[in-house]
Each structure stands twice: as C-alpha cells, then as structure tokens.
Design a protein around this motif. Structure first.
Motif, PDB file in Angstrom:
ATOM      1  N   LEU A   1      -3.920   2.420  -0.652  1.00 60.92           N
ATOM      2  CA  LEU A   1      -4.332   3.747  -1.038  1.00 60.92           C
ATOM      3  C   LEU A   1      -5.531   4.018  -0.193  1.00 60.92           C
ATOM      4  O   LEU A   1      -6.771   4.198  -1.279  1.00 60.92           O
ATOM      5  CB  LEU A   1      -4.321   4.008  -2.407  1.00 60.92           C
TER       6      LEU A   1
ATOM      7  N   ASN B   1      -6.691   6.831   1.560  1.00 51.25           N
ATOM      8  CA  ASN B   1      -7.218   8.258   1.155  1.00 51.25           C
ATOM      9  C   ASN B   1      -6.376   8.944   0.382  1.00 51.25           C
ATOM     10  O   ASN B   1      -5.261   9.050   0.399  1.00 51.25           O
ATOM     11  CB  ASN B   1      -6.982   9.029   2.535  1.00 51.25           C
ATOM     12  N   ILE B   2      -7.020   9.209  -0.833  1.00 51.22           N
ATOM     13  CA  ILE B   2      -6.210   9.781  -1.957  1.00 51.22           C
ATOM     14  C   ILE B   2      -6.900  11.086  -2.088  1.00 51.22           C
ATOM     15  O   ILE B   2      -8.164  11.433  -2.154  1.00 51.22           O
ATOM     16  CB  ILE B   2      -6.837   9.060  -3.406  1.00 51.22           C
TER      17      ILE B   2
ATOM     18  N   LEU C   1      -6.613   7.207 -12.138  1.00 51.39           N
ATOM     19  CA  LEU C   1      -6.947   7.303 -10.851  1.00 51.39           C
ATOM     20  C   LEU C   1      -7.978   6.463 -10.515  1.00 51.39           C
ATOM     21  O   LEU C   1      -7.779   5.754  -9.353  1.00 51.39           O
ATOM     22  CB  LEU C   1      -7.683   8.707 -10.675  1.00 51.39           C
TER      23      LEU C   1
ATOM     24  N   SER D   1      -7.636   3.508  -7.405  1.00 57.24           N
ATOM     25  CA  SER D   1      -8.473   3.428  -6.342  1.00 57.24           C
ATOM     26  C   SER D   1      -9.520   2.405  -6.482  1.00 57.24           C
ATOM     27  O   SER D   1     -10.243   2.365  -7.428  1.00 57.24           O
ATOM     28  CB  SER D   1      -9.249   4.893  -6.126  1.00 57.24           C
TER      29      SER D   1
ATOM     30  N   SER E   1     -10.588   2.654  -1.081  1.00 61.94           N
ATOM     31  CA  SER E   1     -10.146   3.883  -1.134  1.00 61.94           C
ATOM     32  C   SER E   1     -11.307   5.062  -1.107  1.00 61.94           C
ATOM     33  O   SER E   1     -11.997   4.769  -1.705  1.00 61.94           O
ATOM     34  CB  SER E   1      -9.251   4.033  -2.685  1.00 61.94           C
TER      35      SER E   1
ATOM     36  N   VAL F   1     -11.593   8.851  -2.388  1.00 61.55           N
ATOM     37  CA  VAL F   1     -10.981   9.909  -3.130  1.00 61.55           C
ATOM     38  C   VAL F   1     -11.592  11.433  -2.581  1.00 61.55           C
ATOM     39  O   VAL F   1     -12.564  11.507  -2.768  1.00 61.55           O
ATOM     40  CB  VAL F   1     -11.063   9.936  -4.604  1.00 61.55           C
TER      41      VAL F   1
ATOM     42  N   ASP G   1      -2.396   9.129   1.524  1.00 56.27           N
ATOM     43  CA  ASP G   1      -1.525   7.824   0.846  1.00 56.27           C
ATOM     44  C   ASP G   1      -1.155   8.152  -0.499  1.00 56.27           C
ATOM     45  O   ASP G   1      -0.410   7.569  -1.120  1.00 56.27           O
ATOM     46  CB  ASP G   1      -2.342   6.412   0.838  1.00 56.27           C
ATOM     47  N   LEU G   2      -2.038   9.155  -1.326  1.00 56.01           N
ATOM     48  CA  LEU G   2      -1.711   9.610  -2.770  1.00 56.01           C
ATOM     49  C   LEU G   2      -2.172  10.748  -3.224  1.00 56.01           C
ATOM     50  O   LEU G   2      -3.366  11.132  -2.846  1.00 56.01           O
ATOM     51  CB  LEU G   2      -2.316   8.475  -3.629  1.00 56.01           C
TER      52      LEU G   2
ATOM     53  N   VAL H   1      -2.975  13.512  -5.891  1.00 54.40           N
ATOM     54  CA  VAL H   1      -3.267  13.371  -7.521  1.00 54.40           C
ATOM     55  C   VAL H   1      -3.333  15.017  -7.815  1.00 54.40           C
ATOM     56  O   VAL H   1      -4.057  15.719  -7.391  1.00 54.40           O
ATOM     57  CB  VAL H   1      -4.370  12.523  -7.737  1.00 54.40           C
TER      58      VAL H   1
END
Length: 281
Positions: A154, A156-157, A175, A179, A184, A186, A241-242, A244
């Motif tokens: 993960l 890039n969130i 979260l 991460s 990661s 965010v 990649d995620l 939220v």
C-alpha cells in the motif's frame, strides 16, 4: 494483534479476498474469523423457533457450512503458512451483516475484509448486495477487495475528505494500522469550492493534520468538480493502492449505494476500498 472477520460464500471472489488479507497482513499477528452466514431457502418450522441446534435437532446447513469452512481454512493455511496467523471457523443461521456485527461485538473485531462480489456478482456492479448491506450496517472498518486482485504494497493511499468530519483518533486507527511509515503515503484529497473552507472545516483539517503526524501524508486541493471525477483523475495521475472513505450521514458513499452501476456513476474502482465508520464525538 489484529482480529479480522473474513466473510465467505465459498466463491472464488471470496477466497481471493481471504488470500489478499493473508498477504497484506503477513507481518502482523492476526486472528482471522472465517465466517459464513446461512438462511435456508425454504424455512423449516424449527428455523422459525431459532436454529435447529438450539432445539437439539440436526442442522444440516450448519454441518455443511462448517465442512466448507474447514476446507477453506486448510487451503489458506496450505497456500499461506504464516506462523503469525490463526484461523477460526464460524457458521451461523443469520443474515451476513447481522452475524458479522455479532462476531464484531463478541470478539472485539478490528476489521472486516471481503470481496466486492459474491458467486453471482455482475461485472458492471461496483459492490454486490452483500457488500452493500455489510458496509451499511458495519460498526468497524470494512475493506472490499475487487475480483482477482493480488496483494500489493500500500504505497499510495487516497483519502478524499470534505473536512466536514471532526475526526477522532479512533476513526483513523485502522487507516494508520494499514499504512506503514516508510512504505505508505496517505494522500488526503479535498475538492475545493468557490466559497473556500468554513471555519469549522479549517478546524477539522487542522485536527486531521495533527492526527496524521508520524505518518507520511500529502494534502491535495483540487478545483471544484464532482468527487467521482476527482477520484478518477487522481488515479490516472498516480497509481492508488487503497481508496479510503468515511461513512457518515449524507456522505458520498450513500450515492455509491443508491446508484451502484459503474456506468452511471463513472467510478471504476479496481483497488481495495476501505470504508471507515465515523464515531460521533
């Protein structure tokens, strides 16, 4: 240690989500609850009085589900023999969303991870009906995994927000757990309006910045546009990649569920989708 519910209808999509969870959390000590909820298509009189097991009668649906769950447990252990992971099987006569909340309360669950589609999921639907019901009633975070997705770091969130929520540390626990600093980033995305931020939005943004201290993050202000367009545009510029989002009243998520067909809303979500419940302060 994390405690995670993995719902399954024994479809390929459900097992893919289970495998994704095992890969994603391979370095984390976890107890996974493999859960199957069943409601017989034709109710017998003993089901109207409760599950047959409660009456001392044989419950063939439960026996069958437990056998399938045990097969799933053995398969996941064989494919991902991770010492930090423990699997518990759980079958119950109930709706999926209600049984998940029962287990969440009884076992102090941190997260639910499930596929976006079940055995008969249509490709044009963003979320299958089971996923929608679970997300709508869930009291803990839910991560929905698209079909055939393999676990990737993960890096890039994407976390879109309108800064209308006064976040608490509890809101962001999942979260921050997923991460990892050093791995990661965010990306907190806000779609600006001509009026700018209200005093309350500015206050909420400042609090969010403090809560995210220690976790690499970047704040993005995009020009006024539909949020779906902004999410898609961001994903074209940077691989995500995620995704939220926070579930709260009158949120964008409600529109996703009211208009779930991708061609109508234009959201092509090919990455995991993490839905965080909002705890009112």
């Amino acid at each position: 240690m994390m405690r995670i519910v993995l719902p399954t209808d024994f479809s390929g999509n459900a097992f893919n989500a289970i495998a994704y969870a095992a890969r994603l959390l391979e370095d984390t000590t976890c107890v996974f609850y493999l859960l199957h909820a069943y409601t017989p298509p034709i109710y017998r009189v003993d089901y109207t009085l409760g599950s047959p097991g409660e009456l001392g009668l044989p419950d063939n649906y439960k026996y069958s589900a437990e056998a399938e769950l045990e097969k799933t447990r053995k398969r996941i252990k064989a494919e991902f023999d991770i010492p930090k992971h423990e699997y518990v099987v759980h079958a119950a006569f109930n709706t999926l969303e209600d049984e998940i909340n029962t287990v969440v309360n009884n076992e102090n669950i941190d997260l639910v991870i499930m596929g976006t589609q079940g055995a008969t999921g249509a490709k044009e639907i963003l979320f299958g009906s089971h996923t929608v019901h679970v997300v709508n009633k869930a009291i803990v975070p839910v991560m929905a995994i698209p079909s055939n997705l393999k676990s990737i770091p993960l890096r890039n969130i994407l976390f879109p927000t309108d800064y209308e929520i006064d976040f608490s540390k509890r809101d962001l626990e999942c979260l921050l757990e997923l991460s990892k600093p050093g791995e990661s980033i965010v990306h907190i995305m806000h779609v600006s309006t001509p009026e700018g931020l209200t005093p309350q939005q500015k206050k909420n943004k400042s609090k969010l910045e403090k809560l995210m201290q220690g976790q690499p993050c970047q704040f993005h202000d995009l020009p006024d546009q539909e949020l779906v367009e902004a999410i898609n545009a961001f994903q074209q510029e940077m691989p995500v990649d995620l995704l939220v989002m926070v579930k709260n009243k009158h949120s964008f998520l409600e529109r996703l569920f009211v208009e779930p067909v991708i061609r109508n809303i234009g959201l092509h979500c090919k990455v995991p989708f993490l839905v965080l419940p909002h705890t009112a302060n």
